[in-house]
Design a protein around this motif. Structure first.
Motif, PDB file in Angstrom:
ATOM      1  N   ARG A 169      82.643  -9.608 110.026  1.00  0.00           N
ATOM      2  CA  ARG A 169      81.233  -9.983 109.418  1.00  0.00           C
ATOM      3  C   ARG A 169      80.240  -8.643 109.775  1.00  0.00           C
ATOM      4  N   GLU A 172      81.188  -6.134 106.896  1.00  0.00           N
ATOM      5  CA  GLU A 172      80.751  -6.652 105.740  1.00  0.00           C
ATOM      6  C   GLU A 172      79.268  -6.678 105.356  1.00  0.00           C
ATOM      7  N   GLU A 173      78.388  -6.706 106.824  1.00  0.00           N
ATOM      8  CA  GLU A 173      77.022  -6.765 106.490  1.00  0.00           C
ATOM      9  C   GLU A 173      76.572  -5.173 106.285  1.00  0.00           C
ATOM     10  N   LYS A 176      77.326  -4.391 102.534  1.00  0.00           N
ATOM     11  CA  LYS A 176      76.295  -4.801 101.697  1.00  0.00           C
ATOM     12  C   LYS A 176      74.960  -4.069 101.903  1.00  0.00           C
ATOM     13  N   GLY A 193      89.271 -13.928 100.658  1.00  0.00           N
ATOM     14  CA  GLY A 193      87.955 -14.447 101.191  1.00  0.00           C
ATOM     15  C   GLY A 193      87.087 -13.122 100.997  1.00  0.00           C
ATOM     16  N   GLN A 194      87.224 -12.104 101.682  1.00  0.00           N
ATOM     17  CA  GLN A 194      86.464 -11.032 101.703  1.00  0.00           C
ATOM     18  C   GLN A 194      86.110 -10.565 100.389  1.00  0.00           C
ATOM     19  N   ARG A 196      85.969 -12.186  97.456  1.00  0.00           N
ATOM     20  CA  ARG A 196      85.195 -13.100  97.121  1.00  0.00           C
ATOM     21  C   ARG A 196      83.828 -13.119  97.451  1.00  0.00           C
ATOM     22  N   ARG A 197      83.742 -12.728  98.784  1.00  0.00           N
ATOM     23  CA  ARG A 197      82.275 -12.534  99.343  1.00  0.00           C
ATOM     24  C   ARG A 197      81.658 -11.207  98.982  1.00  0.00           C
ATOM     25  N   LEU A 198      82.327 -10.165  98.578  1.00  0.00           N
ATOM     26  CA  LEU A 198      81.748  -8.801  98.365  1.00  0.00           C
ATOM     27  C   LEU A 198      81.883  -8.241  97.055  1.00  0.00           C
ATOM     28  N   SER A 217      83.583 -12.656  89.495  1.00  0.00           N
ATOM     29  CA  SER A 217      83.512 -14.372  89.372  1.00  0.00           C
ATOM     30  C   SER A 217      84.355 -14.762  88.152  1.00  0.00           C
TER      31      SER A 217
END
Length: 238
Positions: A169, A172-173, A176, A193-194, A196-198, A217
């Motif tokens: 986490r 990833e922050e 971003k 999952g990662q 999809r998040r990034l 997406s």
């Protein structure tokens, strides 16, 4: 740093090792912008693709051409390996090293090192030997060392492999924030999952070739190939 995209053109690029093809032939005009995730099963050629783009993997055939001169392209890039490489020095000296290489003023180096130590949460261990940090701390230090020069393009090879949820986490922050500050990222990951998040864009590799690419997406909702659909379903693909 000005946030503007650059592009790279690969023309019939192939990489072979011991007579076996590990990448290509690959022809691709790729605008490097935002957060790009490279997906695919083990052996798909993801890491080799990153190394070819960064110029640390010799191509067997073909050419790689950036939209800016090669020397400038290399100077504006950074690469973080899956297993972070630590200089046998303190956290402070690890962060300072890339700035020393470009001849930055000592006072500016001191300021930036403290600033980035705070950003990566290592401000309390600045004088601690880097090789003795935990795995998550070493990965954050490797990222900080790469980002401290504000590169235009950052290559990341599975930066969160074998890390716990908290470290993932935090990293990833950091990533971003880096994209918001203007760094364009090309990163491999096995973690859907990662991705999809990034991801803003997905490049899906299979058997050394680029099998599919597009908006993240759209890729996750309606992949256009059966191999990509199988991969997203968790099936074994060859």
């Amino acid at each position: 740093m000005v946030n503007y995209p650059i592009s790279v053109s690969l023309n019939s690029v192939s990489v072979k090792r011991r007579g076996k093809s590990v990448l290509g032939p690959l022809s691709l005009d790729f605008k490097v912008d935002g957060f790009n995730i490279v997906l695919g099963p083990n052996g798909a050629g993801k890491t080799t693709f990153l190394k070819v783009l960064h110029g640390v993997e010799r191509v067997s055939y073909g050419t790689v051409k950036w939209s800016i001169p090669d020397a400038k392209a290399r100077q504006s890039q950074a690469y973080v390996f899956q297993s972070p490489i630590m200089l046998r020095r303190s956290v402070r000296q690890n962060l300072a090293y890339p700035l020393q290489l470009v001849g930055m003023d000592k006072a500016e180096i001191t300021t930036r090192v403290v600033e980035w130590a705070q950003k990566i949460g290592l401000q309390d261990v600045l004088d601690f030997p880097a090789p003795r940090l935990s795995g998550g701390e070493q990965q954050k230090l490797a990222l900080g060392r790469a980002l401290i020069r504000t590169p235009q393009v950052l290559f990341l090879d599975e930066p969160c492999a074998n890390l716990d949820g908290r470290s993932t986490r935090e990293i990833e922050e950091l990533l971003k924030n880096a994209t918001q500050a203007g760094t364009h990222i090309i990163m491999t990951t096995h973690d859907l999952g990662q991705a999809r998040r990034l991801a803003g864009r997905i490049l899906f590799f299979l058997n050394g070739t680029l099998h599919e690419q597009g908006n993240a997406s759209e890729f996750f909702i309606t992949p256009s190939t059966s191999a990509a659909r199988a991969f997203l379903n968790g099936d074994i693909i060859e």
